[in-house]
Scaffold this active site. Sequence first.
Site, PDB file in Angstrom:
ATOM      1  N   THR A  62       0.817  -1.215   0.000  1.00  0.00           N
ATOM      2  CA  THR A  62       0.000   0.000   0.000  1.00  0.00           C
ATOM      3  C   THR A  62       0.840   1.249   0.000  1.00  0.00           C
ATOM      4  O   THR A  62       0.462   2.265  -0.589  1.00  0.00           O
ATOM      5  CB  THR A  62      -0.920  -0.007   1.239  1.00  0.00           C
ATOM      6  OG1 THR A  62      -1.830  -1.083   1.101  1.00  0.00           O
ATOM      7  CG2 THR A  62      -1.682   1.287   1.399  1.00  0.00           C
ATOM      8  N   THR A  68       1.525  -4.301   4.255  1.00  0.00           N
ATOM      9  CA  THR A  68       1.383  -4.539   5.704  1.00  0.00           C
ATOM     10  C   THR A  68       0.798  -5.913   6.016  1.00  0.00           C
ATOM     11  O   THR A  68       0.929  -6.397   7.124  1.00  0.00           O
ATOM     12  CB  THR A  68       0.463  -3.477   6.329  1.00  0.00           C
ATOM     13  OG1 THR A  68      -0.814  -3.536   5.690  1.00  0.00           O
ATOM     14  CG2 THR A  68       1.062  -2.097   6.205  1.00  0.00           C
ATOM     15  N   ASP A  69       0.176  -6.563   5.031  1.00  0.00           N
ATOM     16  CA  ASP A  69      -0.484  -7.844   5.330  1.00  0.00           C
ATOM     17  C   ASP A  69       0.493  -8.892   5.848  1.00  0.00           C
ATOM     18  O   ASP A  69       0.146  -9.670   6.736  1.00  0.00           O
ATOM     19  CB  ASP A  69      -1.190  -8.395   4.078  1.00  0.00           C
ATOM     20  CG  ASP A  69      -2.451  -7.601   3.753  1.00  0.00           C
ATOM     21  OD1 ASP A  69      -3.089  -7.912   2.729  1.00  0.00           O
ATOM     22  OD2 ASP A  69      -2.756  -6.660   4.508  1.00  0.00           O
TER      23      ASP A  69
HETATM   24  N1  DGL Z   1      -2.574  -5.857  -0.222  1.00  0.00           N
HETATM   25  C1  DGL Z   1      -2.062  -5.421   1.061  1.00  0.00           C
HETATM   26  C2  DGL Z   1      -0.545  -5.646   1.128  1.00  0.00           C
HETATM   27  O1  DGL Z   1       0.135  -5.414   0.129  1.00  0.00           O
HETATM   28  C3  DGL Z   1      -2.366  -3.998   1.325  1.00  0.00           C
HETATM   29  C4  DGL Z   1      -2.133  -3.649   2.737  1.00  0.00           C
HETATM   30  C5  DGL Z   1      -0.999  -2.665   2.916  1.00  0.00           C
HETATM   31  O2  DGL Z   1       0.071  -2.757   2.283  1.00  0.00           O
HETATM   32  O3  DGL Z   1      -1.178  -1.823   3.819  1.00  0.00           O
HETATM   33  O4  DGL Z   1      -0.062  -6.053   2.184  1.00  0.00           O
END
Ligand code: DGL
Length: 364
Positions: A47, A127-128
Amino acid sequence: MFSRKFQSCAQLMLATVMMSFVATAPARAQQATAKLPNVVILATGGTIAGSGADSTTTVGYTSATVGVERLIAAVPELKKVANVKGEQVFQIASESMTNAHWLTLAKRINVLLASQDVDGVVITHGTDTIEETAYFLNLTVKSNKPVVVVGAMRPSTAISADGPINLYNAVMLAGSKEAVGKGVLVALNDQINAAREVTKTNTSTTDTFKSTELGMLGYIQGSKPYFYRQSTRKHTLESEFDISKLDSLPQVDIVYGYANMNRIGMDAFIAAGAKGIIHAGVGDGSVAAQMKPALVEARQKGVLIVRSSRVGQGIVARNGEANDDELDSVVSDTLSPQKARILLMLALTKTNSTQEIQRIFYTY
Ligand code: DGL
């Protein structure tokens, strides 16, 4: 007021000072740059590199669209805290992170940190799975130089995007002396968390990363890090794991515990070649009566079993809710199922001994 002669002397002196100041500007600038730490930003997507349809889009955006050079250009203040270089290692949403990505990333970091021209590394990341990548690196980076993993909960196009300040703080932290020897760090939302304990606790808010009961390490405030604790478990230079010659990792899968669970998933993982199973049990890693035969058969096939818990906090006690001595299983201590999986994969690159693997889980 002053004589003409005095005025012309004063003007001459001022001009001389100004000229010397201008003439030495490049050297002073170079000297100032020379004093700044050299930090490399390895971009992987997420993100922090995401973009939305408009400035109010904070969910339903596209992850991993903005390149590392644009991320750096968007935060000119980085130049105040470090000499920064960027590399686009991957461009993915982090739910798609794989063991192969981790091995590539860890090897690149170790090459960079072996150079005396690099003082620290920042990894921009979705963040995932930031907590998993951070923990893998905590066990495989062979340096005490700072490694900081950073992400964002809002895409770069959103009002009050958190990415720019998170990136600035992460670069400052990666160049700081205070972060040396602290293990791999996760820095978002002005907070510094250790890779071993940090976890995502909210699907969408900017304060999502917590180390809950065991606590974060410190804060970032006014472009400075403030540490109040550090990890007691081994990491980085003290780690016994060496991935430099590995091209893959043993398959380890996670079986999630719930009322009325069955053995179908575990049997399928093992039939597909799993060398280890993380049993994410209910409560203190409890094993349902209908699951015990599956665990016994798995061990008979040489599959390593680690009893973890879906609860998320606390110690999974050895010989507590199940007889590990009898089952010949290992307990995950306080590691979450997803981090227990990482440690078991690395442990299986060195040993199949249950006793040795239990030592490893009490060490890292
Ligand atoms: N699809 C999620 C990721 O890439 C989005 C969450 C994020 O990065 O905050 O982990």
